[in-house]
Structures are given as structure tokens and as C-alpha cells.
Design a protein around this motif. Structure first.
Motif, short mmCIF file in Angstrom:
data_model
loop_
_atom_site.label_atom_id
_atom_site.label_comp_id
_atom_site.label_asym_id
_atom_site.label_seq_id
_atom_site.Cartn_x
_atom_site.Cartn_y
_atom_site.Cartn_z
N THR A 1 0.83 -1.21 0.00
CA THR A 1 0.00 0.00 0.00
C THR A 1 0.86 1.25 0.00
OG1 THR A 1 -1.68 -1.23 1.25
CG2 THR A 1 -1.92 1.15 1.16
N VAL A 2 2.00 1.20 0.67
CA VAL A 2 2.94 2.32 0.64
C VAL A 2 3.43 2.56 -0.79
CG1 VAL A 2 5.19 3.17 1.44
CG2 VAL A 2 3.66 1.99 3.04
N ARG A 3 3.69 1.46 -1.50
CA ARG A 3 4.13 1.61 -2.89
C ARG A 3 3.03 2.23 -3.75
NH1 ARG A 3 6.91 -4.40 -3.55
NH2 ARG A 3 8.87 -3.92 -2.46
N THR A 4 1.78 1.85 -3.50
CA THR A 4 0.68 2.46 -4.23
C THR A 4 0.62 3.96 -3.94
OG1 THR A 4 -0.62 0.42 -4.20
CG2 THR A 4 -1.83 2.46 -4.54
N TRP A 5 0.80 4.34 -2.67
CA TRP A 5 0.81 5.75 -2.29
C TRP A 5 1.92 6.51 -3.04
CZ3 TRP A 5 4.67 8.55 0.29
CH2 TRP A 5 4.31 9.81 0.73
N LEU A 6 3.11 5.91 -3.10
CA LEU A 6 4.21 6.55 -3.82
C LEU A 6 3.88 6.71 -5.30
CD1 LEU A 6 7.23 4.66 -2.20
CD2 LEU A 6 6.75 7.11 -2.00
#
Length: 422
Positions: free
Chosen positions: A221-226
Motif C-alpha cells: 500500500t505504501v508503494r501504491t501511495w508513492l
């Protein structure tokens, strides 16, 4: 910059290519065993049909509106997908197939020499002329934003098939109007968690601080945010490689014969092993599941699954099929009318990560690998299952799924070439 080329209503579009006269008419494609609707055209949606509808429940509605019905034919769809990809690779150096109807194109450096929007519009027109498949294209700094752009290109005719998200204002506008549940990488549970936090749009999520996101969510999910903030960090090749592989079917007829059930499991195991080799990976665990027909309450109900570990991670069809049969024997019960079965491969790792074992029970592994390569080569050239294990049985068996509305394999089978009457 990345471009996501998405084929519109791909299964239906392929059927329309080979069946003139369907333009503007409602068309649906049914799942394995002609059970549910898995693809449909906008015209079919307009009369009240939805993806996931059970065919027998909407049969009267389809008859009333003259809906054209087709059975899934993955061989035909895969052949057309390869043609679309081939066209892309003639003009773009780096093209990555993400799914049968989606491809990512790496456009890094192309903007120095050409207008990337016009380049992709020309490719879109070439695909339409050479294959008659309509595509929508999104262009953006990250793959997640490119997927969003392709959806906008599909929804709004003003984009002329290509939506570019290249500025901060366009990025924020796209995130503000997009449905949070449709963002690539945000699943049902993640979406529910975001809603509980008061986040209603992708823009609200992207505007949260990095520390807040890392404190509340996992790395994916952090990667999606980035990615939503314009930082590319998702390796789709790795995403595809790490997934669990599953091949399962509902049978055309219920079966009680253990040999027929074993043949179906062998066929599913072989198909899963083939997918594994295609992504250059190996699996460490084989799981088999079987079940009766839940809609036949007059019959005895039964369902079970069992797993069998492999001595070493492998993609060898012989090993995987043997493990699948061993798992099946442990859960098979006589007197049950079986309606479905499946094989799941897990513990998947890249081939280059597999370590050799001094005590490997397979002594001729290099030769076995060459055998699998040759088998795959023949099947690619002459058609799926041209070469198969004897354990898979004959091609026509009771467990084979129904496909009463299947189109011919016009592009891969010389016995099913398209015939035109003049």
C-alpha cells in the motif's frame, strides 16, 4: 513515462472481429462451463446485464434483447493478444505484458524525439486497422497513474483514446475524480480501512504524509501511495511472478469415477506447471481441492483439500502431477458425485533462486528441464496439449467443461480456419 495499453472489452472485441455484423449489438462471453458472464459489451450493460450474472438466471433477458452469446475461448484470445503485443513491439523497445488484454510500454526518453501522445494514437490506429481491436491508452509517470489514465481514455471520447497525465494539476484532478475502490493496488480490505480513516478519494490518500501511511499500512500500500504521488516503484514483473497459480474448473458432467477425477487433476496440474515455466519460476507446494455440486441438495455434499510439499522447488510437470495425484488420493471419497476440482501452486520463487540439492531425488534433472522446454516448444508451435501426459487422459472426457457457444480457433488450428462465403 509509462503507457498502459488496455484492450476494450477484449473477449467480446475478439469475437466481434470474427463475426461481422455484431457492431452495436449486445454481446456477452460466458465463463468455463458456460456458467456466468465474464465479459460483456456496453450495449449488454445497457439492457441490465452485469459481469458475474449467472447465465441461466438472465437467459430470458438475453433472449428478449437478442444478445449474442459466446463461450470463453482462451486459445483464440491469447493468439489475438500476441498479435496486439507484436504491433506494440514494432514501435516500442520495452513492452511488458501484464495480462492478456493489458501491456505496459516504457516511454522513457521518447518525448525527446516525438510527441508521445501522437505516437500512441498512431499505434492505437494501427492496432485497430491490423486487428480490429479497440484499445484505450493512459500515459503517466507511474504505472498506477497510467492505468487510471487508460480508464479515463475509455470513458471520455474527448481524449481520442489516449489520456496523458503529465502535470501536477492533471495528476490531482485525475485522483480527485477517480473511484478509490478502482485504484490498482487498493483491494477490498485496504479500501475499507481507508474509508474508516475518513479517506474517500485517491487524492485524499495521496495527500496523507509518508509517516502516516507507513504507520497504518503494509509495504504494497505504501508503494501504491508513492505511485499516486508520481514516484515509480512497482515492478509488475515481480508482482506477476510472486502470485499463487491456480487452475480449476467446474466439470461439464458430475463424475464419480476416480480415474476421471485423477485425469482432471493431472490436466490442471500440467496447465499450472506450464504457467509456472512461462514466468520462469518454481513452486514448493502443490494443493489439490475437490468438491461436489452445492446446487444439488439431493446428493451427498463433500469438499476437501490437501497439500503436498515438493522436495525442491520445481516447474517440472511430471513432479507436480505426481504430487497432485498423491494429494488427491488422501482426500478422495467414494460415492461422491464430483462437480469441480483444482490445483494450486504456492511457495513460488524465481528459477534463479532455486538452490541445487545434493540429495535431489530426481537424478536427471537437467535432462528433465530440457524435456519440459521441448514439450513447451512443440505445444506453442502446434497448439495447447499437442503433447501431454498419458495421465491427463483423452481430450474428450465427461469432466471437460461445456462450451456450447465456442468460436473456432481460427488463428492456431488448421482444422478450424475461418470459412468465408462469397
Amino acid at each position: 513515462m509509462y503507457a498502459l495499453v488496455d484492450c476494450n472489452s477484449f473477449f467480446c472485441s475478439v469475437e466481434k472481429v470474427f463475426h461481422p455484423g455484431l457492431e452495436g449489438k449486445p454481446v456477452v462471453v460466458l465463463s468455463c462451463n458456460d456458467g456466468i458472464i465474464v465479459a460483456l459489451t456496453p450495449e449488454a450493460k445497457a439492457i441490465g446485464l452485469h459481469r458475474g450474472d449467472r447465465a441461466f438466471e438472465v437467459r430470458e433477458l438475453m433472449r428478449k434483447h437478442g444478445v449474442e452469446v459466446f463461450s470463453t475461448n482462451m486459445t483464440l484470445y491469447a493468439a489475438m493478444s500476441r498479435r496486439v503485443t507484436s504491433i506494440l513491439r514494432q514501435s516500442i523497445a520495452h513492452v511488458e505484458n501484464y495480462s492478456i488484454d493489458e501491456s505496459f510500454c516504457d516511454l522513457t526518453g521518447y518525448s525527446r524525439y516525438c510527441d508521445v501522445v501522437e505516437l500512441m494514437r498512431e499505434l492505437r490506429e494501427k492496432i485497430r486497422l491490423w486487428t480490429d481491436i479497440p484499445v484505450s491508452i493512459g500515459i503517466a509517470p507511474t504505472k498506477t497513474l497510467a492505468k487510471m489514465g487508460s480508464k479515463y481514455a475509455k470513458q471520455y471520447a474527448g481524449y481520442r483514446g489516449v489520456c496523458l497525465i503529465d502535470t501536477e494539476s492533471r495528476r490531482r484532478r485525475a485522483l480527485e475524480l477517480f473511484d478509490l475502490a478502482d485504484v490498482w493496488g487498493i483491494g477490498r480490505k485496504t479500501c475499507a480501512a481507508l474509508l474508516r480513516c475518513g479517506i474517500r478519494t485517491p487524492l485524499e490518500f495521496a495527500d496523507r504524509s509518508s509517516s502516516w501511511v507507513r504507520a497504518h499500512f503494509s509495504i504494497p500500500t505504501v508503494r501504491t501511495w508513492l505511485e499516486l504521488n508520481g514516484t515509480p516503484c512497482i515492478d509488475t514483473a515481480e508482482v506477476l511472478r510472486n502470485r499463487t497459480l491456480c487452475t480449476s474448473r467446474s466439470f461439464g458432467k458430475m463424475i464419480t469415477d476416480p480415474d476421471s477425477l485423477a485425469a482432471s487433476v493431472a490436466s490442471f496440474a500440467a496447465s499450472s506447471a506450464n504457467k509456472l515455466r512461462a514466468q520462469r519460476s518454481s513452486a514448493a507446494l502443490v494443493t489439490v481441492f475437490i468438491g461436489s455440486n452445492p446446487f444439488r441438495e439431493d446428493l451427498q455434499q463433500y469438499g476437501a483439500s490437501a497439500s503436498e510439499p515438493l522436495p525442491n522447488p520445481t516447474s517440472d510437470t511430471l513432479e507436480i502431477t505426481g504430487a497432485a495425484h498423491k494429494a488427491l488420493k488422501s482426500i478422495y471419497r467414494e460415492g461422491i458425485s464430483y462437480k469441480r476440482a483444482g490445483v494450486v501452486l504456492s511457495g513460488i520463487v524465481p528459477d534463479e533462486s532455486v538452490q541445487a540439492d545434493l540429495f535431489d531425488p530426481v537424478r536427471n534433472r537437467p535432462e528433465r528441464c530440457l524435456l519440459m522446454e521441448e514439450m513447451d516448444s512443440i505445444n506453442r508451435r502446434y497448439g495447447i496439449k499437442t503433447l501431454s501426459l498419458a495421465a491427463e487422459g483423452l481430450r474428450q472426457q465427461e469432466w471437460k467443461p461445456k462450451c456450447e457457444h465456442r468460436s473456432g480457433n481460427y488463428l492456431t488450428d488448421i482444422d478450424e480456419l475461418l470459412t468465408i462465403r462469397i
